[in-house]
Scaffold this motif. Structure first.
Motif, mmCIF file in Angstrom:
data_model
loop_
_atom_site.group_PDB
_atom_site.id
_atom_site.type_symbol
_atom_site.label_atom_id
_atom_site.label_comp_id
_atom_site.label_asym_id
_atom_site.label_seq_id
_atom_site.Cartn_x
_atom_site.Cartn_y
_atom_site.Cartn_z
ATOM 1 N N SER A 1 4.829 10.858 1.195
ATOM 2 C CA SER A 1 4.222 9.531 1.045
ATOM 3 C C SER A 1 5.142 8.633 0.244
ATOM 4 O O SER A 1 5.993 9.099 -0.518
ATOM 5 N N THR A 2 4.976 7.353 0.448
ATOM 6 C CA THR A 2 5.722 6.367 -0.331
ATOM 7 C C THR A 2 4.963 5.048 -0.283
ATOM 8 O O THR A 2 4.068 4.862 0.557
ATOM 9 N N THR A 3 5.292 4.160 -1.176
ATOM 10 C CA THR A 3 4.639 2.855 -1.199
ATOM 11 C C THR A 3 5.457 1.851 -0.407
ATOM 12 O O THR A 3 6.657 2.031 -0.214
ATOM 13 N N SER B 1 1.336 8.265 15.227
ATOM 14 C CA SER B 1 1.929 9.559 15.567
ATOM 15 C C SER B 1 2.842 10.088 14.473
ATOM 16 O O SER B 1 3.064 11.294 14.371
ATOM 17 N N PHE B 2 3.376 9.213 13.642
ATOM 18 C CA PHE B 2 4.310 9.651 12.601
ATOM 19 C C PHE B 2 3.630 10.489 11.526
ATOM 20 O O PHE B 2 4.296 11.139 10.718
ATOM 21 N N ILE B 3 2.292 10.489 11.490
ATOM 22 C CA ILE B 3 1.586 11.317 10.509
ATOM 23 C C ILE B 3 1.650 12.789 10.918
ATOM 24 O O ILE B 3 1.721 13.685 10.075
ATOM 25 N N MET B 4 1.648 13.033 12.235
ATOM 26 C CA MET B 4 1.667 14.400 12.746
ATOM 27 C C MET B 4 3.067 14.890 13.090
ATOM 28 O O MET B 4 3.362 16.081 12.988
ATOM 29 N N GLU B 5 3.938 13.982 13.535
ATOM 30 C CA GLU B 5 5.264 14.359 14.010
ATOM 31 C C GLU B 5 6.351 13.649 13.199
ATOM 32 O O GLU B 5 6.191 12.476 12.847
ATOM 33 N N PRO B 6 7.457 14.333 12.905
ATOM 34 C CA PRO B 6 8.553 13.657 12.200
ATOM 35 C C PRO B 6 9.221 12.627 13.112
ATOM 36 O O PRO B 6 9.711 12.968 14.190
ATOM 37 N N ASP C 1 6.378 -8.466 6.765
ATOM 38 C CA ASP C 1 6.664 -7.113 7.237
ATOM 39 C C ASP C 1 7.369 -6.277 6.177
ATOM 40 O O ASP C 1 7.917 -6.796 5.206
ATOM 41 N N SER C 2 7.347 -4.977 6.403
ATOM 42 C CA SER C 2 8.104 -4.015 5.610
ATOM 43 C C SER C 2 8.681 -2.993 6.589
ATOM 44 O O SER C 2 7.930 -2.315 7.291
ATOM 45 N N ILE C 3 9.995 -2.906 6.653
ATOM 46 C CA ILE C 3 10.658 -2.013 7.604
ATOM 47 C C ILE C 3 10.909 -0.675 6.910
ATOM 48 O O ILE C 3 11.624 -0.614 5.909
ATOM 49 N N GLU C 4 10.304 0.391 7.445
ATOM 50 C CA GLU C 4 10.311 1.683 6.775
ATOM 51 C C GLU C 4 11.026 2.739 7.606
ATOM 52 O O GLU C 4 10.656 3.002 8.747
ATOM 53 N N GLN C 5 12.048 3.360 7.017
ATOM 54 C CA GLN C 5 12.770 4.462 7.640
ATOM 55 C C GLN C 5 12.210 5.756 7.063
ATOM 56 O O GLN C 5 12.477 6.097 5.920
ATOM 57 N N PHE C 6 11.410 6.475 7.852
ATOM 58 C CA PHE C 6 10.777 7.695 7.360
ATOM 59 C C PHE C 6 11.772 8.861 7.277
ATOM 60 O O PHE C 6 11.848 9.557 6.273
ATOM 61 N N GLY D 1 0.810 -1.207 0.000
ATOM 62 C CA GLY D 1 0.000 0.000 0.000
ATOM 63 C C GLY D 1 0.844 1.258 0.000
ATOM 64 O O GLY D 1 2.052 1.228 -0.262
ATOM 65 N N THR D 2 0.207 2.376 0.306
ATOM 66 C CA THR D 2 0.849 3.680 0.394
ATOM 67 C C THR D 2 0.655 4.228 1.796
ATOM 68 O O THR D 2 -0.424 4.082 2.375
ATOM 69 N N TYR D 3 1.681 4.848 2.352
ATOM 70 C CA TYR D 3 1.536 5.474 3.663
ATOM 71 C C TYR D 3 2.029 6.913 3.591
ATOM 72 O O TYR D 3 2.824 7.285 2.727
ATOM 73 N N TYR D 4 1.523 7.721 4.506
ATOM 74 C CA TYR D 4 1.862 9.133 4.575
ATOM 75 C C TYR D 4 2.546 9.395 5.911
ATOM 76 O O TYR D 4 2.186 8.796 6.924
ATOM 77 N N TYR D 5 3.517 10.285 5.903
ATOM 78 C CA TYR D 5 4.272 10.531 7.126
ATOM 79 C C TYR D 5 4.795 11.967 7.134
ATOM 80 O O TYR D 5 4.915 12.615 6.080
ATOM 81 N N ALA D 6 5.098 12.466 8.349
ATOM 82 C CA ALA D 6 5.607 13.828 8.491
ATOM 83 C C ALA D 6 7.117 13.840 8.348
ATOM 84 O O ALA D 6 7.807 12.940 8.824
ATOM 85 N N THR D 7 7.635 14.844 7.678
ATOM 86 C CA THR D 7 9.079 15.067 7.604
ATOM 87 C C THR D 7 9.407 16.340 8.384
ATOM 88 O O THR D 7 8.531 17.133 8.708
#
Length: 308
Positions: A75-77, A241-246, A284-289, A43-49
């Motif tokens: 965002s990224t897949t 929380s990663f959607i609101m905070e980096p 799993d998918s390990i994601e480094q935002f 899928g796709t996820y959204y996150y704060a930078t």
């Protein structure tokens, strides 16, 4: 014991998936990259930078709009990959381990442990992916500077290192002197004789970090055994929380809502090989935002474990 009495049941085994396994020194990967439950395998996820602070405006002309700085999400897949391991327990072994129940416990724990080990190895490989800046000559100053670099990211600050670097670190003159000076009633020998938990607490007391996390050498990236990391730990009790905070990142694990945990264990008897078979699986998918939420530091470049 007859074959019939030694044969395990066939199908999904949530009872085996729930078994606690012996983690050895302990798993820390999911403290650094906390688990986020997802109901799909891609899928796709959204996150704060992290947005750099902009200067406040002091020269606005009356009637004109203030200069704005846009805050937007990234965002990224992602795509989850399978981790799976199979173990077999021969029928002949069942009487030695307490029958089918013992076979189930032995095979279930072994398969789940292998999957957990693989996940821990992958999480640490995402964190420690380079040599980092050498701070061997000024350890505390180097750690303090690294903490300053990540201070704007969300979460607690942690020092992450493997057992070998930890043993080297607490033997360095700079650290020994601080331990003795800070915990005045203790000499160095007494401090080093404290329990591991107490010694970690003392180390946290002399360094500007909230936690010190020790990784098992078995799972630490082999090419970076002299590298430690300063990293911000995302909150474990707020999956979004990663959607609101980096934040640093997350481990996205496929976790169906009805499942008690993300590890699926299945068992079946195989009369052809006269064994009970146990499979553990996890996706799993390990994601480094935000890679800026970590700083890598090189220690012990000499390979010695003696004090400096």
């Amino acid at each position: 014991m007859s074959i019939e009495a030694a044969r395990t049941s066939e199908g999904a085994r949530p009872d085996l998936a729930a078994l606690e396994v012996n983690p050895g020194i302990g798993y820390i990967g999911s403290r650094i990259l906390p688990v986020m439950r997802v109901g799909a395998k891609a899928g796709t996820y959204y996150y704060a930078t992290l947005t750099a602070d902009a200067s406040a405006q002091t020269d606005r002309t009356a009637g004109s709009a203030p200069t704005s700085t846009l805050l937007s999400e990234s965002s990224t897949t992602w795509s989850a990959a399978e981790r799976i391991k199979r173990y077999r327990v021969p029928y002949e072994m069942c009487p030695l381990v307490g029958g089918v129940a013992g076979s189930d416990k032995l095979g279930g724990k072994a398969s789940k442990r292998s999957v957990l080990n693989a996940l821990e190895t992958a999480q640490l490989a995402v964190l420690v992916d380079g040599a980092g800046t050498s701070i061997t000559s000024a350890i505390v100053d180097g750690i303090t500077d690294a903490c300053d670099q990540v201070h704007r990211y969300n979460g607690k600050t942690a020092l992450v290192l493997d057992v070998g670097i930890y043993r080297w670190l607490v033997q360095q003159t700079e650290i020994k002197n601080l331990l003795v000076r800070t915990f005045g009633g203790l000499g160095y020998v007494e401090a080093m004789s404290a329990t591991s938990k107490a010694l970690l607490g003392m180390l946290q007391g002399i360094l500007p970090v909230d936690e010190v996390l020790i990784a098992d050498d078995k799972f630490y990236p082999y090419g970076y055994r002299t590298t430690a990391a300063i990293v911000k730990l995302p909150p474990e009790n707020d999956e979004m929380s990663f959607i609101m905070e980096p934040e640093y990142g997350r481990t996205m694990i496929y976790w169906p809502q009805e499942a008690a945990n993300p590890f699926e264990v299945n068992s079946f008897p195989d009369d052809d090989i006269r064994s009970n078979v146990y499979d553990a699986t996890e996706w799993d998918s390990i994601e480094q935002f935000n890679s800026g939420a970590k700083v890598l530091l090189t220690l012990n470049t000499s390979g010695s474990t003696t004090g400096a």
